[in-house]
Design a protein around this motif. Sequence first.
Motif, PDB file in Angstrom:
ATOM      1  N   MET A  85     -80.319  87.980  55.127  1.00  0.00           N
ATOM      2  CA  MET A  85     -81.646  88.361  55.953  1.00  0.00           C
ATOM      3  C   MET A  85     -82.518  87.867  54.360  1.00  0.00           C
ATOM      4  N   ASP A  86     -83.070  88.520  53.597  1.00  0.00           N
ATOM      5  CA  ASP A  86     -84.597  87.832  52.762  1.00  0.00           C
ATOM      6  C   ASP A  86     -84.102  86.712  52.026  1.00  0.00           C
ATOM      7  N   ARG A  87     -82.671  86.025  51.860  1.00  0.00           N
ATOM      8  CA  ARG A  87     -82.390  85.248  51.539  1.00  0.00           C
ATOM      9  C   ARG A  87     -82.593  84.187  52.212  1.00  0.00           C
ATOM     10  N   SER A  88     -82.524  84.357  53.558  1.00  0.00           N
ATOM     11  CA  SER A  88     -82.097  83.085  54.785  1.00  0.00           C
ATOM     12  C   SER A  88     -83.297  83.623  56.079  1.00  0.00           C
ATOM     13  N   TYR A  89     -84.151  83.531  55.806  1.00  0.00           N
ATOM     14  CA  TYR A  89     -85.593  84.337  56.744  1.00  0.00           C
ATOM     15  C   TYR A  89     -85.811  83.316  57.320  1.00  0.00           C
ATOM     16  N   ALA A  90     -85.860  82.236  56.623  1.00  0.00           N
ATOM     17  CA  ALA A  90     -86.681  80.942  56.690  1.00  0.00           C
ATOM     18  C   ALA A  90     -85.096  79.768  58.109  1.00  0.00           C
TER      19      ALA A  90
END
Length: 130
Positions: free
Chosen positions: A7-12
Amino acid sequence: MRARDAMDRSYAEPLDVRAVAAVAHISPAHFSRCFRAVFGESPHRYLQRRRVERSMFLLRESDRTVTDICFDVGFSSVGTFSRTFREIVGQTPSAYREGHGPIVAPHCVQLAAMRPRSSAGRPAQQSTIG
């Protein structure tokens, strides 16, 4: 932890509980329960907060429009972005930008200016050992 890191890596990117639960190799319902128990908030709320944190940085450090930042951090609606930002930060994105523009000061002063304040607006009291 793998799911939170994803989630942190792909938040966007568009993420849903099913996709993130697959990273953890558990069912979406079980993932939601476990995530809340471990991190104290739902996966959806965590993702929203992560997106708002990134938008706060962009509002402070760039001159991009609020609309551009909204879509860059993964929100699909300016209204939802503004409402969520206000719930988490306590003010609208535009008001935040006005009060938190780039600071021209030594780094230690910049860090102090960005430090969270107590909710009552008073410094936290120190306890004494007597």
